[in-house]
Design a protein around this motif. Sequence first.
Motif, PDB file in Angstrom:
ATOM      1  N   ALA A   1       8.175  10.139   1.110  1.00 29.28           N
ATOM      2  CA  ALA A   1       8.039   8.774   1.999  1.00 29.28           C
ATOM      3  C   ALA A   1       6.455   8.429   2.457  1.00 29.28           C
ATOM      4  CB  ALA A   1       8.625   8.800   3.281  1.00 29.28           C
ATOM      5  N   ALA A   2       6.144   7.287   2.634  1.00 30.47           N
ATOM      6  CA  ALA A   2       4.574   6.952   3.061  1.00 30.47           C
ATOM      7  C   ALA A   2       4.816   6.150   4.356  1.00 30.47           C
ATOM      8  CB  ALA A   2       3.986   6.063   2.053  1.00 30.47           C
ATOM      9  N   VAL A   3       4.330   6.387   5.453  1.00 31.13           N
ATOM     10  CA  VAL A   3       4.205   5.899   6.574  1.00 31.13           C
ATOM     11  C   VAL A   3       2.969   5.397   7.018  1.00 31.13           C
ATOM     12  CG1 VAL A   3       4.967   5.939   8.976  1.00 31.13           C
ATOM     13  CG2 VAL A   3       6.091   7.391   7.306  1.00 31.13           C
ATOM     14  N   VAL A   4       2.567   4.003   6.931  1.00 35.66           N
ATOM     15  CA  VAL A   4       1.197   3.433   7.333  1.00 35.66           C
ATOM     16  C   VAL A   4       1.119   2.960   8.698  1.00 35.66           C
ATOM     17  CG1 VAL A   4      -0.402   1.749   6.585  1.00 35.66           C
ATOM     18  CG2 VAL A   4       0.971   3.016   4.802  1.00 35.66           C
ATOM     19  N   THR A   5       0.242   3.406   9.533  1.00 38.30           N
ATOM     20  CA  THR A   5       0.228   3.061  11.023  1.00 38.30           C
ATOM     21  C   THR A   5      -0.600   1.875  10.962  1.00 38.30           C
ATOM     22  OG1 THR A   5      -1.707   4.506  11.425  1.00 38.30           O
ATOM     23  CG2 THR A   5       0.692   5.539  11.815  1.00 38.30           C
TER      24      THR A   5
ATOM     25  N   ALA B   1       7.123   1.973   7.541  1.00 36.66           N
ATOM     26  CA  ALA B   1       7.737   3.481   6.791  1.00 36.66           C
ATOM     27  C   ALA B   1       8.528   2.925   5.285  1.00 36.66           C
ATOM     28  CB  ALA B   1       8.672   4.241   7.641  1.00 36.66           C
ATOM     29  N   LEU B   2       8.174   3.644   4.431  1.00 36.21           N
ATOM     30  CA  LEU B   2       8.751   3.358   3.034  1.00 36.21           C
ATOM     31  C   LEU B   2       9.270   4.738   2.494  1.00 36.21           C
ATOM     32  CD1 LEU B   2       9.613   1.268   1.123  1.00 36.21           C
ATOM     33  CD2 LEU B   2       7.290   1.654  -0.021  1.00 36.21           C
ATOM     34  N   GLU B   3      10.570   4.877   2.485  1.00 36.93           N
ATOM     35  CA  GLU B   3      11.091   6.181   1.736  1.00 36.93           C
ATOM     36  C   GLU B   3      11.047   5.778   0.195  1.00 36.93           C
ATOM     37  OE1 GLU B   3      13.895   8.794   3.924  1.00 36.93           O
ATOM     38  OE2 GLU B   3      14.637   6.825   4.457  1.00 36.93           O
ATOM     39  N   ARG B   4      10.947   6.684  -0.588  1.00 36.99           N
ATOM     40  CA  ARG B   4      11.054   6.495  -2.110  1.00 36.99           C
ATOM     41  C   ARG B   4      12.358   6.190  -2.620  1.00 36.99           C
ATOM     42  NH1 ARG B   4       7.762   8.415  -5.934  1.00 36.99           N
ATOM     43  NH2 ARG B   4       6.683   9.688  -4.529  1.00 36.99           N
TER      44      ARG B   4
ATOM     45  N   ALA C   1       0.781  -1.304   0.136  1.00 33.90           N
ATOM     46  CA  ALA C   1       0.105  -0.049  -0.146  1.00 33.90           C
ATOM     47  C   ALA C   1       0.957   1.438  -0.027  1.00 33.90           C
ATOM     48  CB  ALA C   1      -0.845  -0.107   1.171  1.00 33.90           C
ATOM     49  N   ALA C   2       1.922   1.346   0.709  1.00 39.76           N
ATOM     50  CA  ALA C   2       2.757   2.698   1.095  1.00 39.76           C
ATOM     51  C   ALA C   2       3.461   2.653  -0.582  1.00 39.76           C
ATOM     52  CB  ALA C   2       3.989   2.087   1.836  1.00 39.76           C
ATOM     53  N   ALA C   3       3.938   1.575  -1.146  1.00 39.35           N
ATOM     54  CA  ALA C   3       4.479   1.701  -2.601  1.00 39.35           C
ATOM     55  C   ALA C   3       3.342   2.080  -3.592  1.00 39.35           C
ATOM     56  CB  ALA C   3       5.058   0.442  -3.116  1.00 39.35           C
ATOM     57  N   ALA C   4       2.150   1.857  -3.422  1.00 37.13           N
ATOM     58  CA  ALA C   4       1.186   2.419  -4.287  1.00 37.13           C
ATOM     59  C   ALA C   4       0.880   3.839  -3.959  1.00 37.13           C
ATOM     60  CB  ALA C   4      -0.408   1.610  -3.952  1.00 37.13           C
ATOM     61  N   LEU C   5       0.915   4.132  -2.691  1.00 32.75           N
ATOM     62  CA  LEU C   5       0.746   5.721  -2.548  1.00 32.75           C
ATOM     63  C   LEU C   5       1.969   6.460  -3.179  1.00 32.75           C
ATOM     64  CD1 LEU C   5      -0.290   5.658   1.088  1.00 32.75           C
ATOM     65  CD2 LEU C   5      -1.694   6.201  -0.788  1.00 32.75           C
TER      66      LEU C   5
END
Length: 448
Positions: free
Chosen positions: A210-214, A222-225, A198-202
């Motif tokens: 970066a996307a941080v999914v709680t 947490a996923l940084e580009r 989901a973070a990669a899709a965002l």
Amino acid sequence: MVGDVLLDEDVRGGARRLSPDGPVPVVDVEETRRRAGGAGLAAGLLASAGHEVVLVTVLGDDDAGTRLRDVLTGTEVVAGPSGSLTPVKRRLLAGAHVVARMDEGCGAGARPESTAEMRAALERADAVLVSDYGRGLCEDPALREALRLRAAAVPVVWDPHPRGAQPVSGVAAVTPNAAEAAALTGTPADDCRTATRAAAALLRTWPAEAAVVTLGGEGALALERGGLPLFAPVHRTAAGDACGAGDRFAGSLCAHLAAGAPLGRATEAAVAEAAAFIAAGGVGAPAQETAEHGLGTSNSLDARLETVRAQGGTVVATGGCFDLLHAGHARTLAAARRLGDVLVVCVNSDASVRRLKGPGRPFVPQEDRVALLEALACVDAAVVFEEDSPERTLERLRPDLWVKGGDYTADSLPETELVSRWGGQTVTVPFLPGRSTTSLAAARQAAG
């Protein structure tokens, strides 16, 4: 701090009977508590953690708006007109349990416009948290341009909403929860693996770094580009009212990024602070939280123990140097935890260990000893004490049970008499002979 503000009301009381009209509890209302919700709650939580906060928002001109202004008095507010009714979210609680939620004015309203004063307030911010609750403020073109320009200079964290606006380019991180990430991407985000997708899709859709999914009580992903995913777990899950935990997390993440922390470290700290917020009682607790985090901090640990006692639970404590963890330690700690509902380990400080064991000790510094202990599933918190004996710490914790390994006797433990003063009891548990830090150190020295 930018975003939509709501009025939250908690109607609390006891429920001791069912209604004759249907199988629903009758709540005898005892009090109504009001607080700012949405971006107002996030701003208040940041302010209570010791940060200087300016809230940029819009407010309605109605009775609910007046009540909202009254509860925002502790925060500097730069506000324009909303042009809509003030949204109110009212929870009915029987004890600590939510029975129902009633929303007023929460449907779509006129899209508000930012004022020059609101946009000017952003120019002096060291960091910006955007708390989008889907009310339209974050869609305002002039405000979005101001946010885009600020994102090029300082960290901007965007806490999104499925009905809200797309983040502006350059934001440091977006922070959806699992349900929001799933709604925004069409990809489930129930665990580490699915949250990574989901973070990669965002990041494919949104111009964020970066996307941080709680993930609620599990932690955050947490996923940084262009980077690898990082999972930050909740080390000590606490039961309690989770209302506002997402706002606490996003605010903490923003504050740590503003202080120069890398995303991974900021995410870990934000997870710990959100967990401590819940352990301390959540939005229903007094405004006593500090910038410290973790269940080992004074306020949050004391609140956790109060909750355990209020529910009729048993508080267990044990103590020692725990210099080199071994199987004997593990068995004692696991046995101690089975005796109650929460286990606190009192740990000798480095200076205390040196006085007791000699100048060559400890082998492991106190911060690492605490981290190792709190990584064990049976340990709920570890507290460092500076003295040679944990008596002062025990007086604060007042455990129901003080537990030591079976190589001790009640007469050899000076804490026995102290614990008995408040009705506590000293208990020993079986130990493994031949397991000790001294023997481990000797074996290491013999091996070279």
